[in-house]
Design an enzyme around this catalytic site. Structure first.
Site, PDB file in Angstrom:
ATOM      1  N   GLU A  79    -100.424 -25.726  15.082  1.00 35.12           N
ATOM      2  CA  GLU A  79     -99.573 -24.556  15.049  1.00 35.12           C
ATOM      3  C   GLU A  79    -100.488 -22.498  14.840  1.00 35.12           C
ATOM      4  O   GLU A  79    -101.505 -23.139  13.394  1.00 35.12           O
ATOM      5  CB  GLU A  79     -98.512 -24.121  13.071  1.00 35.12           C
ATOM      6  CG  GLU A  79     -97.954 -23.330  12.871  1.00 35.12           C
ATOM      7  CD  GLU A  79     -97.078 -22.541  13.802  1.00 35.12           C
ATOM      8  OE1 GLU A  79     -96.300 -23.123  14.959  1.00 35.12           O
ATOM      9  OE2 GLU A  79     -97.276 -21.178  14.214  1.00 35.12           O
ATOM     10  N   LYS A 108     -97.138 -20.146  10.831  1.00 35.35           N
ATOM     11  CA  LYS A 108     -96.511 -20.542   9.796  1.00 35.35           C
ATOM     12  C   LYS A 108     -95.947 -22.035  10.414  1.00 35.35           C
ATOM     13  O   LYS A 108     -95.580 -22.575  10.916  1.00 35.35           O
ATOM     14  CB  LYS A 108     -95.667 -20.361   8.750  1.00 35.35           C
ATOM     15  CG  LYS A 108     -96.631 -19.104   8.190  1.00 35.35           C
ATOM     16  CD  LYS A 108     -96.123 -18.234   7.002  1.00 35.35           C
ATOM     17  CE  LYS A 108     -96.875 -17.304   6.488  1.00 35.35           C
ATOM     18  NZ  LYS A 108     -96.128 -16.787   5.307  1.00 35.35           N
ATOM     19  N   GLY A 144    -103.722 -23.478  19.907  1.00 34.26           N
ATOM     20  CA  GLY A 144    -103.789 -23.882  21.339  1.00 34.26           C
ATOM     21  C   GLY A 144    -103.472 -23.938  22.342  1.00 34.26           C
ATOM     22  O   GLY A 144    -103.024 -22.409  22.588  1.00 34.26           O
ATOM     23  N   ILE A 191     -77.745 -11.885  17.985  1.00 35.28           N
ATOM     24  CA  ILE A 191     -78.544 -12.041  17.355  1.00 35.28           C
ATOM     25  C   ILE A 191     -78.070 -10.362  16.936  1.00 35.28           C
ATOM     26  O   ILE A 191     -77.836 -10.208  15.517  1.00 35.28           O
ATOM     27  CB  ILE A 191     -80.441 -11.855  17.586  1.00 35.28           C
ATOM     28  CG1 ILE A 191     -80.745 -13.380  17.688  1.00 35.28           C
ATOM     29  CG2 ILE A 191     -81.380 -11.115  16.888  1.00 35.28           C
ATOM     30  CD1 ILE A 191     -82.345 -13.576  18.343  1.00 35.28           C
ATOM     31  N   HIS A 243     -55.684 -29.988   0.261  1.00 31.56           N
ATOM     32  CA  HIS A 243     -55.326 -28.517   0.788  1.00 31.56           C
ATOM     33  C   HIS A 243     -55.134 -27.839  -0.729  1.00 31.56           C
ATOM     34  O   HIS A 243     -55.766 -28.809  -1.274  1.00 31.56           O
ATOM     35  CB  HIS A 243     -53.580 -29.060   0.724  1.00 31.56           C
ATOM     36  CG  HIS A 243     -53.105 -27.560   0.288  1.00 31.56           C
ATOM     37  ND1 HIS A 243     -52.844 -26.433   0.952  1.00 31.56           N
ATOM     38  CD2 HIS A 243     -51.842 -26.959  -0.942  1.00 31.56           C
ATOM     39  CE1 HIS A 243     -52.055 -25.387   0.223  1.00 31.56           C
ATOM     40  NE2 HIS A 243     -51.540 -25.693  -0.938  1.00 31.56           N
TER      41      HIS A 243
HETATM   42  C1  LIG Z   1     -82.954 -13.342  13.999  1.00 34.17           C
HETATM   43  C2  LIG Z   1     -83.054 -14.612  15.044  1.00 34.17           C
HETATM   44  C3  LIG Z   1     -81.556 -15.476  14.142  1.00 34.17           C
HETATM   45  C4  LIG Z   1     -81.634 -17.064  13.802  1.00 34.17           C
HETATM   46  N1  LIG Z   1     -80.597 -17.386  13.786  1.00 34.17           N
HETATM   47  C5  LIG Z   1     -80.631 -18.621  14.473  1.00 34.17           C
HETATM   48  C6  LIG Z   1     -79.400 -19.733  13.386  1.00 34.17           C
HETATM   49  O1  LIG Z   1     -78.735 -18.897  12.939  1.00 34.17           O
HETATM   50  N2  LIG Z   1     -79.265 -20.563  13.697  1.00 34.17           N
HETATM   51  C7  LIG Z   1     -79.839 -21.675  14.620  1.00 34.17           C
HETATM   52  O2  LIG Z   1     -79.433 -22.887  15.196  1.00 34.17           O
HETATM   53  N3  LIG Z   1     -80.897 -20.636  15.359  1.00 34.17           N
HETATM   54  C8  LIG Z   1     -81.249 -19.229  15.305  1.00 34.17           C
HETATM   55  N4  LIG Z   1     -82.231 -19.173  15.610  1.00 34.17           N
HETATM   56  C9  LIG Z   1     -83.002 -19.709  16.511  1.00 34.17           C
HETATM   57  C10 LIG Z   1     -84.047 -20.208  16.184  1.00 34.17           C
HETATM   58  O3  LIG Z   1     -85.148 -19.966  15.590  1.00 34.17           O
HETATM   59  C11 LIG Z   1     -84.969 -21.217  17.126  1.00 34.17           C
HETATM   60  O4  LIG Z   1     -83.946 -21.228  18.337  1.00 34.17           O
HETATM   61  C12 LIG Z   1     -86.144 -22.199  16.953  1.00 34.17           C
HETATM   62  O5  LIG Z   1     -86.722 -21.266  16.081  1.00 34.17           O
HETATM   63  C13 LIG Z   1     -86.810 -22.578  18.501  1.00 34.17           C
HETATM   64  O6  LIG Z   1     -88.058 -23.127  18.248  1.00 34.17           O
HETATM   65  P1  LIG Z   1     -88.678 -23.664  18.875  1.00 34.17           P
HETATM   66  O7  LIG Z   1     -89.870 -25.411  17.892  1.00 34.17           O
HETATM   67  O8  LIG Z   1     -88.889 -24.069  20.487  1.00 34.17           O
HETATM   68  O9  LIG Z   1     -90.417 -22.711  18.595  1.00 34.17           O
HETATM   69  P2  LIG Z   1     -90.104 -21.465  17.129  1.00 34.17           P
HETATM   70  O10 LIG Z   1     -89.315 -21.928  16.445  1.00 34.17           O
HETATM   71  O11 LIG Z   1     -90.186 -20.487  18.000  1.00 34.17           O
HETATM   72  O12 LIG Z   1     -91.540 -22.400  17.138  1.00 34.17           O
HETATM   73  C14 LIG Z   1     -92.678 -22.622  18.101  1.00 34.17           C
HETATM   74  C15 LIG Z   1     -93.948 -22.395  17.536  1.00 34.17           C
HETATM   75  O13 LIG Z   1     -95.505 -22.307  18.250  1.00 34.17           O
HETATM   76  C16 LIG Z   1     -96.518 -21.618  17.484  1.00 34.17           C
HETATM   77  N5  LIG Z   1     -96.720 -21.258  18.420  1.00 34.17           N
HETATM   78  C17 LIG Z   1     -97.051 -20.673  19.405  1.00 34.17           C
HETATM   79  N6  LIG Z   1     -97.735 -20.723  20.452  1.00 34.17           N
HETATM   80  C18 LIG Z   1     -98.629 -21.491  20.539  1.00 34.17           C
HETATM   81  C19 LIG Z   1    -100.345 -21.648  20.489  1.00 34.17           C
HETATM   82  N7  LIG Z   1    -100.610 -21.321  21.670  1.00 34.17           N
HETATM   83  N8  LIG Z   1    -100.989 -22.934  19.701  1.00 34.17           N
HETATM   84  C20 LIG Z   1    -100.219 -22.511  18.368  1.00 34.17           C
HETATM   85  N9  LIG Z   1     -99.361 -22.401  17.833  1.00 34.17           N
HETATM   86  C21 LIG Z   1     -98.632 -21.673  19.012  1.00 34.17           C
HETATM   87  C22 LIG Z   1     -95.572 -20.525  17.289  1.00 34.17           C
HETATM   88  O14 LIG Z   1     -96.415 -19.820  16.526  1.00 34.17           O
HETATM   89  C23 LIG Z   1     -94.650 -20.697  16.509  1.00 34.17           C
HETATM   90  O15 LIG Z   1     -94.532 -21.105  15.099  1.00 34.17           O
HETATM   91  C24 LIG Z   1     -82.580 -17.549  15.786  1.00 34.17           C
HETATM   92  C25 LIG Z   1     -83.418 -16.703  16.139  1.00 34.17           C
HETATM   93  C26 LIG Z   1     -83.860 -15.488  15.801  1.00 34.17           C
HETATM   94  C27 LIG Z   1     -84.689 -14.702  16.198  1.00 34.17           C
END
Ligand SMILES: Cc1cc2nc3c(=O)[nH]c(=O)nc-3n(C[C@H](O)[C@H](O)[C@H](O)COP(=O)(O)OP(=O)(O)OC[C@H]3O[C@@H](n4cnc5c(N)ncnc54)[C@H](O)[C@@H]3O)c2cc1C
Length: 461
Positions: free
Chosen positions: A39, A42, A119, A184, A438
């Site tokens: 990661e 965070k 990574g 959003i 209820h």
């Molecule tokens: C404002 C907002 C509100 C949202 N509200 C909701 C909600 O209420 N409910 C819901 O279900 N979803 C919600 N979402 C969507 C949800 O946040 C995402 O669907 C979810 O975080 C996706 O998870 P992920 O693991 O695919 O990606 P991410 O959470 O984006 O995680 C990817 C991680 O990979 C890391 N990374 C990327 N490239 C590299 C690299 N080369 N090397 C090392 N680390 C890397 C990044 O730092 C990141 O931490 C919301 C999104 C936003 C923006």
């Protein structure tokens, strides 16, 4: 160039510690696999630090502000004075920090090797981080998504911002233009209106939350109109000008709007550029990694989950896909995910929640559709909360419920039951005899199914 050191060999090397990546890591470790989780930011990713959690905390502060404004309606002597954004952010960050610490502890307790750094996939089984190599029998790509903008619309983080900036604002703007009326955009419009800003949403499609059933969109629009949230639908953004004291937006129909800030909420794109994915021969489409129904890419041993693949961009979908991959790797042969059965919520005031097919989708798929609309006006708890809305059922004639679409305060909580009804392919006759407590909002779910089964209780007509 000297030989690079292979740091360690793992069963799984997971790139990205957001919802998809960490869920996969936790489940694989639970099943006895060795896991490296890489990661660059965070642990917890977008959802925990910039997405779901901060926005829902902001919405809750907004709900309290609205309650203070409306206190006299409920016989309470209270007054809304102003927002204290330092305190709002302290509350929000407190929630995030607590969850972050909990998650860090969980990852540690499962003996997952957490690697901090950026990574890059350097071969079909190896990720390189900080000059060190992590080799895995399986590689799971989970690099998530970023907030997109439009050509020429430069994000400065001050006047023109994305949700990344908006979740951390230390003041309430007097006025806001929200570009994009999707989930959003609507959630931020709701937050800022509750905080006291003048809000205008610009949406190119004919409706707000256009992926929802049209009836839900129309009800949200009615509720927003009542709340004084302005919106322009079916018209596209043309240009913008940043001035000393704000931003002016021109639309393709010639109308202009000015505000303190512009929030760009036009969707999220996959984080996949320059990470070595194409070089390893992984099939991609517009930056998304393409996978089969078990989240396998075309390259054996490489998997992808979460916002990086073109499925619903939701945290719980990332969790589901991460778990699916871990279980498939461990030979448990999990069932592929039925994406129609994923619950969806727009957590605004009012909430919009759904599972299953919209009426239009059900008809497109050739179902003989019957619909039932249960107005929350007939629900005691909705009247106590003073919320308006409805539960709409889309059902196959003499068959299972195909979709449940809800609008109203707190209806997101009703998805727990709605998703069981949809995913267990229940009919109205199956649900109608179940007794609902209820007075709860969930009674409306029971009443809707009773009405669809031809035995309405608290329903007119
Ligand atoms: C404002 C907002 C509100 C949202 N509200 C909701 C909600 O209420 N409910 C819901 O279900 N979803 C919600 N979402 C969507 C949800 O946040 C995402 O669907 C979810 O975080 C996706 O998870 P992920 O693991 O695919 O990606 P991410 O959470 O984006 O995680 C990817 C991680 O990979 C890391 N990374 C990327 N490239 C590299 C690299 N080369 N090397 C090392 N680390 C890397 C990044 O730092 C990141 O931490 C919301 C999104 C936003 C923006």
């Amino acid at each position: 160039m000297g030989e690079r050191l292979i740091v360690a060999q793992f069963d799984l090397v997971i790139l990205g510690g957001g919802s998809g990546g960490y869920a996969c890591a936790l489940r694989a470790a639970q099943l006895g696999k060795t896991v490296a989780l890489i990661e660059s930011g965070k642990l917890g990713g977008t959802c925990l630090h910039r997405g779901c959690i901060p926005t829902k905390a902001l919405l809750h502060s907004g709900e309290i502000a609205d309650s203070a404004r409306e206190a006299s309606t409920f016989g309470v002597n209270a007054q809304f004075l102003s927002m204290d954004m330092v305190a709002v952010n302290a509350y929000k960050d407190g929630v995030i920090n607590k969850l972050h610490k909990g998650l860090q502890g969980l990852v540690k307790s499962r003996n997952i090797t957490f690697v901090e750094g950026h990574g890059r996939l350097v071969s079909k089984d190896t990720v390189e981080v900080n000059g060190e190599r992590y080799t895995g029998t399986n590689i799971v790509l989970a690099t998530g998504s970023y907030a997109k903008s439009l050509p020429g619309l430069e994000i400065d983080g001050v006047r023109v911002m994305t949700s990344d900036h908006a979740t951390n604002l230390n003041y309430v703007p007097k006025s806001v233009i929200v570009l994009g009326g999707g989930v959003i955009g609507c959630e931020f419009a709701s937050v800022w209106k509750s905080f006291g800003a003048e809000v205008t949403i610009i949406e190119g499609l004919p409706h707000l939350v256009a992926l929802e059933d049209e009836s839900s969109s129309k009800q949200l629009e009615r509720a927003y109109r009542k709340r004084g949230i302005n919106f322009e639908l079916g018209v596209r953004f043309k240009s913008h000008t940043v001035t000393a004291d704000g931003v002016t937006v021109e639309l393709e129909d010639g109308k202009t709007f000015s505000a303190d800030v512009l929030l760009v909420a036009v969707g999220r794109g996959p984080v996949s550029a320059n990470l070595g994915y194409e070089e390893q021969g992984i099939t991609m489409d517009r930056g998304y990694v393409i996978v089969d129904n078990k989240c396998r890419t075309n390259v054996p041993g490489i998997w992808a989950v979460g916002d990086l693949i073109p499925t619903l961009q939701l945290a719980h979908v990332g969790f589901g896909e991460g778990i699916l991959v871990a279980e498939e790797i461990c030979g448990l042969s999990p069932r592929p995910i039925n994406y129609d059965g994923v619950p969806r919520v727009t957590y605004s005031e009012p909430e919009v929640a759904s599972v299953g097919l919209t009426t239009a989708q059900a008809k497109e798929r050739g179902h003989d559709v019957v619909e039932l609309n249960y107005d929350l006006a007939g629900n005691g708890k909705a009247q106590i909360l003073r919320t308006a809305g409805s539960i709409k059922l889309v059902s196959q004639k003499n068959g299972p419920v195909l979709g449940i679409h809800m609008v109203g305060a707190r209806v997101g909580e009703l998805l727990a039951e709605a998703q069981l009804i949809f995913n267990w392919e229940a009919t109205a006759d199956d649900v109608a005899p179940l007794i609902h407590a209820h007075p709860t909002l969930s009674e409306a779910m029971g009443e809707a199914h009773m009405a669809l089964a031809g035995k309405p209780l608290h329903a007119h007509g």
